[in-house]
Design an enzyme around this catalytic site. Structure first.
Site, PDB file in Angstrom:
ATOM      1  CE1 TYR A 169       9.358 -42.734  19.047  1.00  0.00           C
ATOM      2  CE2 TYR A 169       7.497 -41.553  19.379  1.00  0.00           C
ATOM      3  CZ  TYR A 169       8.363 -42.147  18.487  1.00  0.00           C
ATOM      4  OH  TYR A 169       8.178 -41.595  17.334  1.00  0.00           O
TER       5      TYR A 169
HETATM    6  C1  LIG Z   1       4.950 -45.884  15.864  1.00  0.00           C
HETATM    7  C2  LIG Z   1       5.421 -46.780  14.871  1.00  0.00           C
HETATM    8  C3  LIG Z   1       6.709 -46.413  14.255  1.00  0.00           C
HETATM    9  C4  LIG Z   1       6.089 -48.194  15.801  1.00  0.00           C
HETATM   10  O1  LIG Z   1       6.402 -49.216  15.012  1.00  0.00           O
HETATM   11  P1  LIG Z   1       5.568 -50.778  15.171  1.00  0.00           P
HETATM   12  O2  LIG Z   1       6.659 -51.503  14.161  1.00  0.00           O
HETATM   13  O3  LIG Z   1       4.284 -50.663  14.825  1.00  0.00           O
HETATM   14  O4  LIG Z   1       6.132 -50.946  16.645  1.00  0.00           O
HETATM   15  P2  LIG Z   1       7.277 -51.578  17.371  1.00  0.00           P
HETATM   16  O5  LIG Z   1       8.656 -51.854  16.542  1.00  0.00           O
HETATM   17  O6  LIG Z   1       7.249 -50.980  18.768  1.00  0.00           O
HETATM   18  O7  LIG Z   1       6.693 -53.000  17.647  1.00  0.00           O
HETATM   19  C5  LIG Z   1       6.208 -53.299  18.889  1.00  0.00           C
HETATM   20  C6  LIG Z   1       5.109 -54.210  18.727  1.00  0.00           C
HETATM   21  O8  LIG Z   1       5.623 -55.315  18.005  1.00  0.00           O
HETATM   22  C7  LIG Z   1       5.412 -56.527  18.603  1.00  0.00           C
HETATM   23  N1  LIG Z   1       6.593 -57.275  18.259  1.00  0.00           N
HETATM   24  C8  LIG Z   1       6.380 -58.354  17.811  1.00  0.00           C
HETATM   25  N2  LIG Z   1       7.895 -58.883  17.443  1.00  0.00           N
HETATM   26  C9  LIG Z   1       8.722 -58.242  17.984  1.00  0.00           C
HETATM   27  C10 LIG Z   1      10.055 -57.733  18.088  1.00  0.00           C
HETATM   28  N3  LIG Z   1      10.853 -58.996  17.478  1.00  0.00           N
HETATM   29  N4  LIG Z   1      10.767 -56.938  18.720  1.00  0.00           N
HETATM   30  C11 LIG Z   1       9.804 -55.961  19.403  1.00  0.00           C
HETATM   31  N5  LIG Z   1       8.478 -56.307  19.412  1.00  0.00           N
HETATM   32  C12 LIG Z   1       7.848 -56.988  18.398  1.00  0.00           C
HETATM   33  C13 LIG Z   1       5.464 -56.076  20.282  1.00  0.00           C
HETATM   34  O9  LIG Z   1       4.894 -57.080  20.945  1.00  0.00           O
HETATM   35  C14 LIG Z   1       4.653 -55.125  19.908  1.00  0.00           C
HETATM   36  O10 LIG Z   1       3.309 -55.069  20.041  1.00  0.00           O
HETATM   37  P3  LIG Z   1       2.213 -54.039  20.722  1.00  0.00           P
HETATM   38  O11 LIG Z   1       2.579 -52.680  20.317  1.00  0.00           O
HETATM   39  O12 LIG Z   1       0.946 -54.588  20.392  1.00  0.00           O
HETATM   40  O13 LIG Z   1       2.467 -54.121  22.153  1.00  0.00           O
HETATM   41  C15 LIG Z   1       4.372 -47.321  14.072  1.00  0.00           C
HETATM   42  O14 LIG Z   1       3.406 -47.979  14.954  1.00  0.00           O
HETATM   43  C16 LIG Z   1       3.638 -46.358  13.292  1.00  0.00           C
HETATM   44  O15 LIG Z   1       4.014 -46.057  12.295  1.00  0.00           O
HETATM   45  N6  LIG Z   1       2.624 -45.525  14.069  1.00  0.00           N
HETATM   46  C17 LIG Z   1       1.863 -44.460  13.226  1.00  0.00           C
HETATM   47  C18 LIG Z   1       2.599 -43.462  12.943  1.00  0.00           C
HETATM   48  C19 LIG Z   1       3.369 -42.869  14.397  1.00  0.00           C
HETATM   49  O16 LIG Z   1       2.660 -42.744  15.130  1.00  0.00           O
HETATM   50  N7  LIG Z   1       4.624 -42.496  14.049  1.00  0.00           N
HETATM   51  C20 LIG Z   1       5.280 -41.911  15.295  1.00  0.00           C
HETATM   52  C21 LIG Z   1       4.984 -40.435  15.210  1.00  0.00           C
HETATM   53  S1  LIG Z   1       5.901 -39.605  16.332  1.00  0.00           S
END
Ligand SMILES: CC(C)(COP(=O)(O)OP(=O)(O)OC[C@H]1O[C@@H](n2cnc3c(N)ncnc32)[C@H](O)[C@@H]1OP(=O)(O)O)[C@@H](O)C(=O)NCCC(=O)NCCS
Length: 199
Positions: A169
């Protein structure tokens, strides 16, 4: 295998509801059984104005000599996100308005925030697929082409904003609307975050 982003219709959500709730429970690390409590609410949400849902699915990558496109409508889900237009009869909006009032926000600030917004209601990636950019891709797809001037969401407070949701976010430019807010019936503090659209 490759990952694909797809849009979900209300019928798709109904059909895939069990799998979508499974992703939600695993991602949030909620106890098994939470799905059943949420099912009717997720279905009711599909009938709200402006409801839009997107998903990440996994399917075999198409080889150069493969004439068939992968069948995405039945491909396994890796992630799910949805939201809809905020409205005064919604519990979430009523709670946020209360929080704004308690924080001393004036009527014009409340009106600016709450008159027209997209609520990003759910965003979840399966734990084994997290950290690959899929959450960001899903968010961008969900928010693309919205008419509302801004998007609002709530997320649990975490010390130091040290989890993937917060990092995502902040990276996307969401700023604080309310911090440390307690929704009725939930002991956990939440942050309400928002940003202007388009993303
Ligand atoms: C929050 C959530 C939706 C984020 O989705 P995600 O796919 O894990 O994360 P992002 O899309 O932000 O990806 C970023 C990570 O991917 C990596 N990455 C790899 N390739 C990437 C690319 N092409 N573009 C962007 N990021 C990339 C980044 O380095 C980053 O790693 P880091 O977090 O270890 O620094 C997910 O982690 C989740 O479901 N979490 C638990 C539930 C939750 O909290 N939901 C939200 C409640 S409000």
């Amino acid at each position: 295998m490759a990952t694909f982003l797809i849009d979900l219709s209300p019928g798709d959500m109904q059909r895939r509801l069990g799998d979508a709730l499974g992703i939600y429970v695993d991602a949030m690390r909620y106890p098994r059984g939470t799905e059943a409590q949420r099912a009717s609410m997720w279905l009711e949400h599909t009938r709200r104005k402006g409801w839009t849902a997107v998903a990440v699915v996994e399917a075999p990558d198409r080889s150069p000599d493969d004439r068939e496109a992968p069948t995405l409508s039945t491909a396994p889900l890796l992630g799910i996100a949805y939201g809809y237009c905020g409205a005064p009869d919604q519990w979430w909006q009523q709670q946020v308005v209360q929080g704004l009032e308690r924080g001393g926000a004036g009527t014009s600030r409340i009106s600016d925030l709450m008159t027209s917004y997209f609520e990003l209601t759910e965003l979840h990636i399966h734990p084994e697929a997290q950290g690959r950019g899929l959450g960001e891709a899903l968010t961008r797809r969900l928010l693309a082409g919205r008419d509302e001037p801004h998007v609002l969401l709530s997320t649990p407070e975490i010390t130091g904003e040290a989890n993937r949701a917060w990092r995502l976010y902040r990276r996307l430019g969401f700023t604080d609307v309310i911090r440390g807010y307690h929704f009725a019936g939930d002991p956990r503090p939440f942050a309400i975050l928002g940003r202007e659209l388009p993303l």
